[in-house]
Write a protein that holds these residues in place. Structure first.
Motif, PDB file in Angstrom:
ATOM      1  N   PRO A   1       0.141  -1.170   0.252  1.00 19.13           N
ATOM      2  CA  PRO A   1       0.063   0.033  -0.443  1.00 19.13           C
ATOM      3  C   PRO A   1       0.967   1.098  -0.132  1.00 19.13           C
ATOM      4  O   PRO A   1       0.877   2.178  -1.119  1.00 19.13           O
ATOM      5  CB  PRO A   1      -0.841  -0.022   1.127  1.00 19.13           C
ATOM      6  CG  PRO A   1      -0.891  -1.410   1.597  1.00 19.13           C
ATOM      7  CD  PRO A   1       0.274  -1.647   1.396  1.00 19.13           C
ATOM      8  N   LEU A   2       1.445   1.073   0.654  1.00 12.53           N
ATOM      9  CA  LEU A   2       3.034   2.413   0.463  1.00 12.53           C
ATOM     10  C   LEU A   2       3.289   2.503  -0.624  1.00 12.53           C
ATOM     11  O   LEU A   2       3.553   3.885  -1.303  1.00 12.53           O
ATOM     12  CB  LEU A   2       4.016   1.969   1.544  1.00 12.53           C
ATOM     13  CG  LEU A   2       3.666   2.355   3.289  1.00 12.53           C
ATOM     14  CD1 LEU A   2       4.760   2.186   4.437  1.00 12.53           C
ATOM     15  CD2 LEU A   2       3.351   4.243   3.007  1.00 12.53           C
ATOM     16  N   GLN A   3       3.679   1.700  -1.620  1.00 17.76           N
ATOM     17  CA  GLN A   3       4.706   1.625  -2.523  1.00 17.76           C
ATOM     18  C   GLN A   3       3.586   2.055  -3.799  1.00 17.76           C
ATOM     19  O   GLN A   3       3.731   3.504  -4.304  1.00 17.76           O
ATOM     20  CB  GLN A   3       4.925   0.550  -3.377  1.00 17.76           C
ATOM     21  CG  GLN A   3       5.356   0.751  -4.579  1.00 17.76           C
ATOM     22  CD  GLN A   3       4.902   0.298  -5.409  1.00 17.76           C
ATOM     23  OE1 GLN A   3       4.401  -0.090  -5.351  1.00 17.76           O
ATOM     24  NE2 GLN A   3       5.608   0.584  -6.992  1.00 17.76           N
ATOM     25  N   ARG A   4       2.281   1.869  -3.313  1.00 17.12           N
ATOM     26  CA  ARG A   4       1.713   2.678  -4.346  1.00 17.12           C
ATOM     27  C   ARG A   4       0.898   3.483  -3.792  1.00 17.12           C
ATOM     28  O   ARG A   4       0.310   5.002  -5.153  1.00 17.12           O
ATOM     29  CB  ARG A   4      -0.714   1.554  -4.366  1.00 17.12           C
ATOM     30  CG  ARG A   4      -0.067  -0.116  -4.579  1.00 17.12           C
ATOM     31  CD  ARG A   4      -1.390  -0.917  -4.435  1.00 17.12           C
ATOM     32  NE  ARG A   4      -1.367  -2.293  -5.018  1.00 17.12           N
ATOM     33  CZ  ARG A   4      -1.659  -3.367  -4.633  1.00 17.12           C
ATOM     34  NH1 ARG A   4      -2.949  -2.744  -3.516  1.00 17.12           N
ATOM     35  NH2 ARG A   4      -1.886  -4.293  -4.917  1.00 17.12           N
ATOM     36  N   LEU A   5       1.063   4.136  -2.827  1.00 17.62           N
ATOM     37  CA  LEU A   5       1.037   5.314  -2.372  1.00 17.62           C
ATOM     38  C   LEU A   5       1.546   6.016  -2.718  1.00 17.62           C
ATOM     39  O   LEU A   5       0.686   8.029  -3.588  1.00 17.62           O
ATOM     40  CB  LEU A   5       0.259   5.692  -1.001  1.00 17.62           C
ATOM     41  CG  LEU A   5       0.127   7.131  -0.370  1.00 17.62           C
ATOM     42  CD1 LEU A   5      -1.466   7.269  -1.064  1.00 17.62           C
ATOM     43  CD2 LEU A   5       0.114   7.013   0.947  1.00 17.62           C
ATOM     44  N   THR A   6       2.847   6.057  -2.959  1.00 17.62           N
ATOM     45  CA  THR A   6       4.013   7.106  -3.068  1.00 17.62           C
ATOM     46  C   THR A   6       4.420   6.897  -4.532  1.00 17.62           C
ATOM     47  O   THR A   6       4.994   8.054  -4.981  1.00 17.62           O
ATOM     48  CB  THR A   6       4.977   6.277  -1.914  1.00 17.62           C
ATOM     49  OG1 THR A   6       5.574   5.986  -2.295  1.00 17.62           O
ATOM     50  CG2 THR A   6       4.428   7.010  -0.976  1.00 17.62           C
TER      51      THR A   6
END
Length: 205
Positions: free
Chosen positions: A58-63
């Motif tokens: 999720p962090l990779q998708r968000l940032t």
């Protein structure tokens, strides 16, 4: 190698709890029952690293930054390491390596059985987290590694049985875990992202 410095930083940060607790054990600063304290802390560390591992995608998708996913395997192995320490501590400090008592605990304490199932899940994930397994299993590798979601549920159930007299701390971990599982629903992240954009746009108008 890309993200080499980032990988080293994550490695050193993951060592901090183990180093701190080892030092506290050395200076006898773990309370009246240091063995139980270490077992509990190792278990919470394993759960924390499991949640952090699940948060990487999720962090990779968000940032849009690939560094999150680059350390996902490392974090997963740290989760397994602390789980091994949790089980070893239980066998050594609480049971004194008494195999007969371990079998009795399996029969009388369901949370021990659930914890063992969770550990088997982590073991399977750890053994197949390498590139050889990815090539060998092909498309089945992703299906196998969805076992992490079942494992998380088992770990939370294990913890719930252990701390059933004080649910406050467990509820925090359960809410974080539930949120991370919801983000795996294909349409949910996109809808949340679109709604946040709409809200921000309205505030700017």
């Amino acid at each position: 190698m890309r993200y080499r410095a980032w990988r080293v930083i994550v490695f050193l940060l993951a060592l901090v709890p183990l180093s701190l607790w080892s030092y506290q054990a050395w200076i006898l600063a773990l309370g009246a029952d240091p063995g139980k304290t270490l077992v509990d802390r190792f278990g919470l560390a394993a759960l924390s690293f499991l949640l952090i591992t699940l948060a990487m995608t999720p962090l990779q998708r968000l940032t849009g930054w690939g560094g999150w996913v680059a350390v996902r395997r490392q974090l997963g192995l740290w989760c397994f390491t602390y789980a091994c320490l949790h089980i070893t501590g239980y066998a050594v400090f609480l049971l004194g390596l008494d195999i007969q008592q371990l079998l009795i605990d399996f029969a009388k304490r369901p949370y021990i059985f659930v914890g063992a199932l969770a550990f088997l899940g982590l073991l399977t994930l750890a053994l197949t987290s390498n590139r050889f397994s990815m090539r060998r299993l092909g498309r089945r590798w992703k299906m196998l590694h969805r076992l992490v979601y079942v494992t998380l549920c088992l770990v939370l159930l294990h913890m719930l049985w252990v701390v059933r007299s004080d649910l406050g701390e467990w509820l925090i971990y359960a809410l974080i875990g539930g949120g991370l599982l919801l983000l795996r629903v294909p349409w949910l992240p996109a809808r949340l992202f679109s709604r946040s954009i709409v809200v921000m746009t309205k505030k700017l108008q």
